[in-house]
Design an enzyme around this catalytic site. Structure first.
Site, PDB file in Angstrom:
ATOM      1  N   LYS A  84     -10.928  -1.587  -8.354  1.00  0.00           N
ATOM      2  CA  LYS A  84     -11.361  -0.348  -9.064  1.00  0.00           C
ATOM      3  C   LYS A  84     -10.237   0.804  -9.208  1.00  0.00           C
ATOM      4  O   LYS A  84     -10.186   1.451 -10.110  1.00  0.00           O
ATOM      5  CB  LYS A  84     -12.432   0.239  -8.083  1.00  0.00           C
ATOM      6  CG  LYS A  84     -13.308   1.369  -8.419  1.00  0.00           C
ATOM      7  CD  LYS A  84     -14.260   1.619  -7.878  1.00  0.00           C
ATOM      8  CE  LYS A  84     -15.386   2.342  -8.764  1.00  0.00           C
ATOM      9  NZ  LYS A  84     -16.826   2.447  -7.819  1.00  0.00           N
ATOM     10  N   LYS A 108      -4.903  -8.134  -9.566  1.00  0.00           N
ATOM     11  CA  LYS A 108      -6.043  -8.648  -8.787  1.00  0.00           C
ATOM     12  C   LYS A 108      -7.217  -7.628  -9.448  1.00  0.00           C
ATOM     13  O   LYS A 108      -6.964  -6.399  -9.689  1.00  0.00           O
ATOM     14  CB  LYS A 108      -5.979  -8.384  -7.297  1.00  0.00           C
ATOM     15  CG  LYS A 108      -6.993  -8.390  -6.417  1.00  0.00           C
ATOM     16  CD  LYS A 108      -6.596  -7.881  -5.027  1.00  0.00           C
ATOM     17  CE  LYS A 108      -6.827  -6.629  -4.634  1.00  0.00           C
ATOM     18  NZ  LYS A 108      -6.970  -6.179  -3.466  1.00  0.00           N
ATOM     19  N   LYS A 127       0.953  -1.269  -0.044  1.00  0.00           N
ATOM     20  CA  LYS A 127      -0.112   0.043  -0.126  1.00  0.00           C
ATOM     21  C   LYS A 127       0.776   1.380   0.157  1.00  0.00           C
ATOM     22  O   LYS A 127       0.604   2.083  -0.805  1.00  0.00           O
ATOM     23  CB  LYS A 127      -0.989  -0.070   1.285  1.00  0.00           C
ATOM     24  CG  LYS A 127      -1.950   0.798   1.228  1.00  0.00           C
ATOM     25  CD  LYS A 127      -3.121   0.576   0.312  1.00  0.00           C
ATOM     26  CE  LYS A 127      -4.224   1.635   0.215  1.00  0.00           C
ATOM     27  NZ  LYS A 127      -5.208   1.277  -0.610  1.00  0.00           N
TER      28      LYS A 127
HETATM   29  P1  TYM Z   1     -12.162  -4.049   0.244  1.00  0.00           P
HETATM   30  O1  TYM Z   1     -13.175  -3.229   0.284  1.00  0.00           O
HETATM   31  O2  TYM Z   1     -10.801  -3.917  -0.225  1.00  0.00           O
HETATM   32  O3  TYM Z   1     -12.752  -5.638  -0.339  1.00  0.00           O
HETATM   33  C1  TYM Z   1     -14.031  -6.087   0.044  1.00  0.00           C
HETATM   34  C2  TYM Z   1     -13.865  -7.721  -0.044  1.00  0.00           C
HETATM   35  O4  TYM Z   1     -13.649  -7.975  -1.548  1.00  0.00           O
HETATM   36  C3  TYM Z   1     -12.639  -8.985  -1.722  1.00  0.00           C
HETATM   37  N1  TYM Z   1     -11.856  -8.720  -3.004  1.00  0.00           N
HETATM   38  C4  TYM Z   1     -11.514  -9.636  -3.554  1.00  0.00           C
HETATM   39  N2  TYM Z   1     -11.804 -10.879  -3.425  1.00  0.00           N
HETATM   40  C5  TYM Z   1     -11.230 -11.571  -5.006  1.00  0.00           C
HETATM   41  N3  TYM Z   1     -10.791 -10.848  -6.059  1.00  0.00           N
HETATM   42  C6  TYM Z   1     -10.657  -9.658  -6.200  1.00  0.00           C
HETATM   43  N4  TYM Z   1     -10.081  -9.181  -7.080  1.00  0.00           N
HETATM   44  C7  TYM Z   1     -11.228  -8.750  -4.846  1.00  0.00           C
HETATM   45  N5  TYM Z   1     -10.944  -7.561  -4.691  1.00  0.00           N
HETATM   46  C8  TYM Z   1     -11.667  -7.338  -3.448  1.00  0.00           C
HETATM   47  C9  TYM Z   1     -11.757  -8.619  -0.476  1.00  0.00           C
HETATM   48  O5  TYM Z   1     -11.037  -9.541  -0.168  1.00  0.00           O
HETATM   49  C10 TYM Z   1     -12.753  -8.183   0.673  1.00  0.00           C
HETATM   50  O6  TYM Z   1     -13.183  -9.432   1.187  1.00  0.00           O
HETATM   51  N6  TYM Z   1      -9.952  -4.538   4.843  1.00  0.00           N
HETATM   52  C11 TYM Z   1     -10.933  -4.750   4.105  1.00  0.00           C
HETATM   53  C12 TYM Z   1     -12.325  -4.272   4.749  1.00  0.00           C
HETATM   54  C13 TYM Z   1     -12.479  -4.409   6.211  1.00  0.00           C
HETATM   55  C14 TYM Z   1     -13.009  -5.815   6.705  1.00  0.00           C
HETATM   56  C15 TYM Z   1     -12.888  -5.511   8.248  1.00  0.00           C
HETATM   57  C16 TYM Z   1     -13.208  -7.108   6.145  1.00  0.00           C
HETATM   58  C17 TYM Z   1     -12.336  -3.644   7.072  1.00  0.00           C
HETATM   59  N7  TYM Z   1     -12.706  -4.197   8.329  1.00  0.00           N
HETATM   60  C18 TYM Z   1     -13.247  -6.692   9.069  1.00  0.00           C
HETATM   61  C19 TYM Z   1     -13.270  -8.070   6.940  1.00  0.00           C
HETATM   62  C20 TYM Z   1     -13.433  -7.926   8.516  1.00  0.00           C
HETATM   63  C21 TYM Z   1     -10.959  -3.943   2.632  1.00  0.00           C
HETATM   64  O7  TYM Z   1     -10.402  -3.133   2.350  1.00  0.00           O
HETATM   65  O8  TYM Z   1     -11.721  -4.833   1.720  1.00  0.00           O
END
Ligand code: TYM
Length: 331
Positions: free
Chosen positions: A200, A197, A114
């Site tokens: 967006k 991956k 990041k």
């Molecule tokens: P975020 O918002 O980046 O993504 C949301 C969810 O989508 C999954 N994901 C993917 N899975 C497979 N292939 C992809 N290309 C792909 N892009 C996104 C992510 O793995 C995620 O499950 N840190 C987390 C948000 C969060 C969270 C939490 C999650 C905050 N607190 C507590 C679980 C528990 C995040 O940024 O996800």
């Protein structure tokens, strides 16, 4: 007793196929076996949205929650809420910051990645970004969740959450369950560039809520086999991400697509059209439901208001217990 699920997504607007296949589909399915709590994590969004752009957070939450509900997240059986509406999470975050060694945070691979992506250094990056997984841990354990459905990219964070929980329980007595990650069969969905991956921020994504025309136009831009220069060249499905996506959307025609691609009976243009048509067909009901939900004024506000009220009850109880254990209670 049923287990408890917590998961969250950052409100970056409308969701894409990676979010859906990697997490949201699981969120929907798990509702029949678990007590589920799903959160739009707006405080996490502040790690890369600052100043004027924070105006976008609220509309982004609405777009994202519409996607959740249209996909089948049921607010009558699951708790659906916005992270910042339950302020207890910020207090728990401060408390957990005191039991989390810096070394653990600096070693998280997603942190280094990041920092690079944001063109920052470890000197300039915000304290909040370093603590991102601590806030995530607070999200999960404030609700004493035992299971966390996420895509593969989140696994290092869940591992850290387990370590923080172990340390807290050791210091203050058994308080929290160690959360377990639960990935789908599709833990990483690649984007239309075929190598990163789907995301967006990389603009290699396909939004669930695109119109049929947008879906077709977007899929047309995808990279396929770079060695397939002419229509008559045979394709190599094993290295083509369109073929990988066909696995999710045309699973019944996979053998046929493989055969027709490798024998140059279909070209990339037809292959992409088949994929786009199938995505459009499979998402038709979702898109219709989404339009209906978007027309119901005040519905989202009501869902998120009820969700926050339910979440707050659990959060307050956990926080009192934590403060008691740390001898910080006001009583
Ligand atoms: P975020 O918002 O980046 O993504 C949301 C969810 O989508 C999954 N994901 C993917 N899975 C497979 N292939 C992809 N290309 C792909 N892009 C996104 C992510 O793995 C995620 O499950 N840190 C987390 C948000 C969060 C969270 C939490 C999650 C905050 N607190 C507590 C679980 C528990 C995040 O940024 O996800």
């Amino acid at each position: 007793m049923r287990g408890r699920i917590f998961s969250g997504m950052r409100p970056s607007g409308r969701l894409h196929l990676g979010n859906y296949l990697g997490a949201l589909q699981n969120w929907v399915d798990l509702q029949s076996d678990y007590e589920c709590i799903y959160s739009a994590v707006d405080v996490h969004a502040l790690t890369d949205m600052q100043g004027d752009v924070t105006k976008e957070i609220k509309p982004n939450i609405n777009e994202m929650v519409l996607d959740w509900l249209a996909a089948g997240v049921d607010p009558d059986s699951s708790i659906v809420f916005v992270q910042s509406h339950v302020r207890e999470v910020m207090i728990l975050h401060s408390i957990l910051s005191m039991v989390t060694p810096m070394g653990w945070l600096m070693r998280v691979p997603t942190f280094k990645e990041k920092v690079r992506q944001m063109h920052e250094t470890e000197e300039t990056v915000s304290y909040g970004l370093v603590g991102y997984p601590v806030l995530m841990t607070s999200d999960i354990i404030l609700y004493k969740a035992d299971t966390v459905p996420v895509g593969e990219d989140q696994l290092p964070h869940i591992e850290l959450a387990r370590e923080i929980v172990r340390r807290f329980n050791n210091l203050y007595g058994e308080t929290f369950p160690e959360p377990q990650a639960k990935v789908t069969n599709n833990p990483v969905i690649l984007g239309l560039d075929g190598k990163n991956k789907m995301s967006k921020s990389l603009q290699n994504h396909v939004e669930l809520a695109y119109s049929e025309e947008e879906t077709i136009a977007r899929i047309r831009t995808a990279f396929t086999d770079p060695e397939r220069l002419k229509r008559s060249d045979p394709g190599r499905p094993e290295i083509c991400n369109i073929y990988t996506l066909q696995k999710y959307f045309n699973s019944d025609k996979l053998d046929e697509i493989y055969r027709r691609c490798t024998s140059a009976d279909i070209g990339c243009v037809e292959d992409k059209q088949m994929l786009a048509d199938s995505i459009n067909e499979k998402l038709a009901d979702f898109r219709e439901r989404r339009r209906e939900l978007a027309d119901r004024t005040d519905y989202l506000e009501q869902v998120l208001g009820d969700g926050a009220a339910k979440a707050r009850l659990i959060a307050q109880e956990t926080l009192s217990e934590v403060l008691d254990r740390m001898n910080l209670s006001v009583r």
